[in-house]
Write a protein that holds these residues in place. Sequence first.
Motif, short mmCIF file in Angstrom:
data_model
loop_
_atom_site.label_atom_id
_atom_site.label_comp_id
_atom_site.label_asym_id
_atom_site.label_seq_id
_atom_site.Cartn_x
_atom_site.Cartn_y
_atom_site.Cartn_z
N ASP A 91 54.14 101.20 -7.28
CA ASP A 91 53.83 100.20 -8.30
C ASP A 91 53.11 99.02 -7.65
O ASP A 91 53.26 98.76 -6.47
CB ASP A 91 55.10 99.73 -9.02
N ARG A 92 52.33 98.33 -8.47
CA ARG A 92 51.49 97.25 -7.96
C ARG A 92 52.30 96.07 -7.45
O ARG A 92 51.96 95.46 -6.44
CB ARG A 92 50.54 96.81 -9.09
N GLU A 93 53.39 95.72 -8.12
CA GLU A 93 54.15 94.54 -7.71
C GLU A 93 54.75 94.69 -6.32
O GLU A 93 54.69 93.77 -5.51
CB GLU A 93 55.22 94.19 -8.75
N SER A 94 55.34 95.84 -6.01
CA SER A 94 55.89 96.03 -4.66
C SER A 94 54.77 96.14 -3.63
O SER A 94 54.91 95.66 -2.50
CB SER A 94 56.83 97.23 -4.60
N PHE A 95 53.64 96.73 -4.01
CA PHE A 95 52.47 96.82 -3.14
C PHE A 95 52.00 95.41 -2.78
O PHE A 95 51.81 95.08 -1.60
CB PHE A 95 51.38 97.60 -3.88
N LYS A 96 51.85 94.53 -3.76
CA LYS A 96 51.44 93.16 -3.52
C LYS A 96 52.45 92.42 -2.64
O LYS A 96 52.07 91.75 -1.68
CB LYS A 96 51.30 92.41 -4.85
N ARG A 97 53.73 92.56 -2.96
CA ARG A 97 54.78 91.86 -2.21
C ARG A 97 54.77 92.29 -0.74
O ARG A 97 54.77 91.45 0.17
CB ARG A 97 56.14 92.16 -2.84
N ASP A 98 54.75 93.59 -0.51
CA ASP A 98 54.81 94.09 0.87
C ASP A 98 53.52 93.83 1.64
O ASP A 98 53.57 93.51 2.84
CB ASP A 98 55.13 95.59 0.86
N PHE A 99 52.37 93.94 0.99
CA PHE A 99 51.12 93.62 1.67
C PHE A 99 51.08 92.14 2.03
O PHE A 99 50.61 91.77 3.10
CB PHE A 99 49.92 94.02 0.79
N GLY A 100 51.59 91.30 1.14
CA GLY A 100 51.67 89.87 1.43
C GLY A 100 52.54 89.59 2.63
O GLY A 100 52.17 88.83 3.53
N ALA A 101 53.72 90.22 2.68
CA ALA A 101 54.64 90.01 3.80
C ALA A 101 54.03 90.53 5.11
O ALA A 101 54.17 89.90 6.16
CB ALA A 101 55.97 90.71 3.52
N PHE A 102 53.36 91.68 5.04
CA PHE A 102 52.76 92.26 6.24
C PHE A 102 51.62 91.39 6.76
O PHE A 102 51.49 91.16 7.97
CB PHE A 102 52.24 93.67 5.94
N HIS A 103 50.76 90.90 5.86
CA HIS A 103 49.55 90.18 6.27
C HIS A 103 49.77 88.69 6.54
O HIS A 103 48.95 88.06 7.21
CB HIS A 103 48.44 90.36 5.24
N ASP A 104 50.84 88.12 6.04
CA ASP A 104 51.07 86.67 6.18
C ASP A 104 51.04 86.18 7.64
O ASP A 104 50.46 85.13 7.92
CB ASP A 104 52.37 86.26 5.50
N PRO A 105 51.63 86.90 8.59
CA PRO A 105 51.64 86.39 9.97
C PRO A 105 50.29 86.40 10.69
O PRO A 105 50.17 85.80 11.75
CB PRO A 105 52.63 87.34 10.69
N PHE A 106 49.29 87.08 10.16
CA PHE A 106 48.00 87.14 10.84
C PHE A 106 47.31 85.79 10.79
O PHE A 106 47.33 85.10 9.78
CB PHE A 106 47.09 88.21 10.24
N ARG A 162 43.37 92.92 -10.60
CA ARG A 162 42.02 93.31 -11.03
C ARG A 162 41.56 94.60 -10.37
O ARG A 162 40.51 95.14 -10.72
CB ARG A 162 41.01 92.22 -10.66
N ILE A 163 42.32 95.07 -9.38
CA ILE A 163 41.90 96.22 -8.58
C ILE A 163 42.73 97.47 -8.89
O ILE A 163 42.19 98.57 -8.97
CB ILE A 163 42.00 95.87 -7.07
N PHE A 164 44.04 97.30 -9.06
CA PHE A 164 44.96 98.44 -9.19
C PHE A 164 45.66 98.44 -10.55
O PHE A 164 45.91 97.39 -11.13
CB PHE A 164 46.03 98.37 -8.09
N THR A 165 46.03 99.64 -11.02
CA THR A 165 46.85 99.75 -12.22
C THR A 165 48.28 99.31 -11.88
O THR A 165 48.66 99.27 -10.70
CB THR A 165 46.89 101.20 -12.75
N GLU A 166 49.05 98.99 -12.89
CA GLU A 166 50.45 98.57 -12.66
C GLU A 166 51.24 99.65 -11.96
O GLU A 166 52.12 99.36 -11.16
CB GLU A 166 51.12 98.22 -13.99
#
Length: 172
Positions: free
Chosen positions: A48-63, A30-34
């Motif tokens: 691209d949005r999919e790799s952005f989502k995947r990597d942000f998820g991996a980075f933020h998950d341990p917090f 809802r925020i970024f283009t593909e």
Amino acid sequence: MPQSDTEAIVQLLNLYGFAVDTQRWSLFDRIFTEDVEADFSEPAHWHDRESFKRDFGAFHDPFDSTQHCMMNHMVEVDGDTAHAFTYGTWRLLRKATDGNPLWDGSGWYDDALVRTADGWRIRHRVCRIVWWVGNPQVNETIPGVSFKLDTTVLRGEADAGRVGFLRAIEGK
């Protein structure tokens, strides 16, 4: 009551902080283009949005917890395109590190947006960290990958013509 374009864009910019803090990466749709270009300084650069989502998820998950505050929104709309400039602060908490479990930072986001059939979306984002304080190990959730202080001050980026929002309001 219908929102103005500026109100809709500010809502979108605030949704980003909420998406990160709730780790609801599907909200990035809802925020970024593909084909978003997201530049958070090397090596944190996505095309691209999919790799952005995947990597942000991996980075933020341990917090254990995060808090992102988006503020001082400036928006310039030109038909079906827009530019926005936003300051942000964030607090990252990870108790699994030695010492202080906090890493606080502040920076800015320079966004180029496009109107789509589903509303406004960010198609290009530049994020730069202005300062941080705390334990730098907190933000090293992926070995060898961390967001580092960008020594390029906003004034220097503006003087070099690399701030899209400034170019938009100056008509360049």
